[in-house]
Design an enzyme around this catalytic site. Structure first.
Site, PDB file in Angstrom:
ATOM      1  N   ASP A   1       4.622   0.105  12.045  1.00 27.82           N
ATOM      2  CA  ASP A   1       3.365  -0.414  11.529  1.00 27.82           C
ATOM      3  C   ASP A   1       3.131  -1.882  11.874  1.00 27.82           C
ATOM      4  OD1 ASP A   1       2.473   1.954  10.511  1.00 27.82           O
ATOM      5  OD2 ASP A   1       2.978   1.525   8.430  1.00 27.82           O
TER       6      ASP A   1
ATOM      7  N   CYS B   1      -4.960   8.354   9.686  1.00 28.81           N
ATOM      8  CA  CYS B   1      -5.143   7.774  11.016  1.00 28.81           C
ATOM      9  C   CYS B   1      -4.711   8.750  12.103  1.00 28.81           C
ATOM     10  CB  CYS B   1      -4.319   6.489  11.149  1.00 28.81           C
ATOM     11  SG  CYS B   1      -4.966   5.111  10.203  1.00 28.81           S
TER      12      CYS B   1
ATOM     13  N   ARG C   1      -8.557   0.167   4.478  1.00 30.44           N
ATOM     14  CA  ARG C   1      -7.570   1.089   3.929  1.00 30.44           C
ATOM     15  C   ARG C   1      -6.238   0.384   3.670  1.00 30.44           C
ATOM     16  NH1 ARG C   1      -5.931   4.782   7.536  1.00 30.44           N
ATOM     17  NH2 ARG C   1      -4.773   5.697   5.825  1.00 30.44           N
TER      18      ARG C   1
ATOM     19  N   ILE D   1       8.419   6.128  17.023  1.00 32.09           N
ATOM     20  CA  ILE D   1       8.117   6.787  15.750  1.00 32.09           C
ATOM     21  C   ILE D   1       6.934   7.733  15.890  1.00 32.09           C
ATOM     22  CG2 ILE D   1       7.617   6.446  13.314  1.00 32.09           C
ATOM     23  CD1 ILE D   1      10.326   5.346  14.194  1.00 32.09           C
TER      24      ILE D   1
ATOM     25  N   LYS E   1       0.830  -1.207   0.000  1.00 31.08           N
ATOM     26  CA  LYS E   1       0.000   0.000   0.000  1.00 31.08           C
ATOM     27  C   LYS E   1       0.861   1.252   0.000  1.00 31.08           C
ATOM     28  CE  LYS E   1      -1.818   1.693   3.900  1.00 31.08           C
ATOM     29  NZ  LYS E   1      -1.884   3.154   4.117  1.00 31.08           N
ATOM     30  N   ASN E   2       1.829   1.305   0.912  1.00 37.42           N
ATOM     31  CA  ASN E   2       2.637   2.519   1.049  1.00 37.42           C
ATOM     32  C   ASN E   2       3.508   2.772  -0.175  1.00 37.42           C
ATOM     33  OD1 ASN E   2       1.529   3.027   3.544  1.00 37.42           O
ATOM     34  ND2 ASN E   2       3.212   2.097   4.699  1.00 37.42           N
TER      35      ASN E   2
ATOM     36  N   ARG F   1       2.451  14.038  12.994  1.00 37.36           N
ATOM     37  CA  ARG F   1       3.096  13.850  11.691  1.00 37.36           C
ATOM     38  C   ARG F   1       3.062  15.150  10.873  1.00 37.36           C
ATOM     39  NH1 ARG F   1       1.055   8.172   9.277  1.00 37.36           N
ATOM     40  NH2 ARG F   1      -1.013   8.879   9.871  1.00 37.36           N
TER      41      ARG F   1
END
Length: 422
Positions: free
Chosen positions: A308, A118, A400, A330, A22-23, A123
């Protein structure tokens, strides 16, 4: 809203096919803005975030066709480009900010809403702005939008990031491909998705060296051409499904998995007593006798342990023998799944960015609520071994980042189903 129902107690056996990342796909799709020739991506995952990026690119003037059931995205941006990325689209997904660099490089201007996604920490966009300003962009925040312009186009420069931001590295890397002169990105992110983006951009004619290291050098070119590129396997989906047999018992082969994508994660699994080995098909995972052992985990930028996979790892450690400590370095506010796991009987203490997990022999099914993408799948994993029925609510987060999770787990023996919302 849909829910996922999991009835625990079934050991798993079989194969799970790992989708494209996905990323990576969400980074590769905006690269279509850099050329007037077609860019075709194969092995794309079928996710709601991909549809959101499709909608955004189409609003900017890009033609996007989903082929082969969504596995292929064919894109072309050969007409007039709209340089405004509207709030109503951008608010749905953090990765929408990745159109900023390509729009600046191609059009010399961009108006991009501050992104959503999210709720796992601020961020901020500051580091993206810092990098693009180093290339000569002038950026101003007005009414929730970033208004960016250049005078005479972007120019190569040394961009020294204060920390290794994946998104900022991607934005500056794409912008630098069409900048005049040489750009050096220092303290660059090293994730496989960065390497995949650089590989695709090189196919399009970009001159890039050092992707996958902390220093990337880009020699700007006048134009990029079209290309066809396969999206790299999703290392987060891979790690997630590797944990399924560890929690539920049994053994699973993750088709398309590669050890180099999850090496730090595999080190922790092996320390917990899990057997992992690479085959011609992918990665084979089997839980050895008894419960896994407790291990300590600290999230770090790649090649460290991925943030993640922290929630999913916590689900496994709830069943482990002993006490584990997870340190999240993170994102702040990323232990929201812990109270939901505690509803199932987990023993977890959270203090700031540290969670201490005291392993228990078993959990009990309960109604729980997904708070973000990775938290949602961690609750499903926990339900695989919980006594009775676990109902995971608000699974729109799940869609997602995971395609047909109930089908993939169901094929290897899980008792799992999706219940449509009322």
């Amino acid at each position: 809203m849909d829910s996922i129902i999991v009835r625990g107690g079934n050991p798993l056996s079989g194969e799970i096919e790992i989708a494209g990342a996905k990323n990576a796909a969400l980074t590769l799709m905006p690269a279509a803005l850099l050329s007037e020739e077609p860019l075709t991506l194969t092995n794309t995952p079928r996710l709601s975030d991909i549809q959101t990026m499709t909608t955004l690119l189409q609003s900017l003037g890009t033609e996007v066709s989903a082929l082969q059931g969504g596995r292929v995205q064919a894109m072309a941006c050969h007409g007039e480009v709209n340089h405004v990325a509207e709030y109503d689209i951008v608010r749905k997904m953090r990765a929408s900010n990745l159109v900023l660099g390509p729009l600046l490089a191609r059009e010399g201007r961009a108006v991009v809403s501050l992104p959503g996604g999210c709720a796992i920490g601020a961020r901020p966009m500051d580091i993206h702005i810092h990098g693009l300003e180093a290339l000569g962009a002038e950026i101003e925040l007005k009414d929730g939008y970033l208004h960016a312009t250049t005078r005479g186009g972007l120019k190569g420069a040394v961009v020294d990031f204060p920390f290794a931001s994946v998104g900022a590295t991607e934005n500056v890397l794409m912008a630098a491909t069409l900048a005049k002169g040489t750009t050096v990105i220092k303290n660059a992110a090293r994730e496989p998705e960065i390497v995949d983006l650089a590989t695709c951009l090189r196919k399009m004619g970009a001159q890039i060296e050092g992707a996958g290291t902390s220093e990337i050098t880009v020699q700007g070119v006048d134009r990029l051409h079209g290309a066809t590129h396969p999206v790299v396997a999703d290392r987060i989906e891979l790690g997630t499904y590797m944990l399924a047999p560890v929690i539920a018992g049994g053994e699973v082969t993750c088709i398309g998995g590669r050890m180099d994508l999850v090496s730090a994660f595999v080190e922790k699994l092996e320390a917990a007593g899990v057997h992992v080995h690479e085959t011609e098909l992918g990665l084979h995972v089997a839980r050895k006798n008894g419960r896994p052992k407790a291990v300590d985990v600290t999230t770090e930028p790649f090649p460290g342990f991925p943030t993640d996979l922290q929630a999913q790892m916590m689900a496994m450690l709830c069943f482990a023998e002993g006490t584990s400590v997870l340190e999240e370095k993170i994102f702040e506010n990323r232990f929201m799944h812990a109270p939901e796991l505690m509803r199932m009987g987990a023993e977890i203490e959270v203090h700031g960015g540290t969670a201490t997990v005291h392993g228990v022999e078993g959990l009990k099914g309960a109604p729980v609520m997904a708070t973000d993408l990775r938290a949602s799948v961690s609750l499903i994993l926990a339900g695989l071994a919980a006594e009775g029925e676990t109902q995971v609510n608000r699974v729109y987060h799940l869609d997602r980042g995971y395609e047909h999770v109930e089908e993939k787990l169901g094929r290897v023996g899980a008792d799992i189903e999706r219940v449509p919302g009322q």
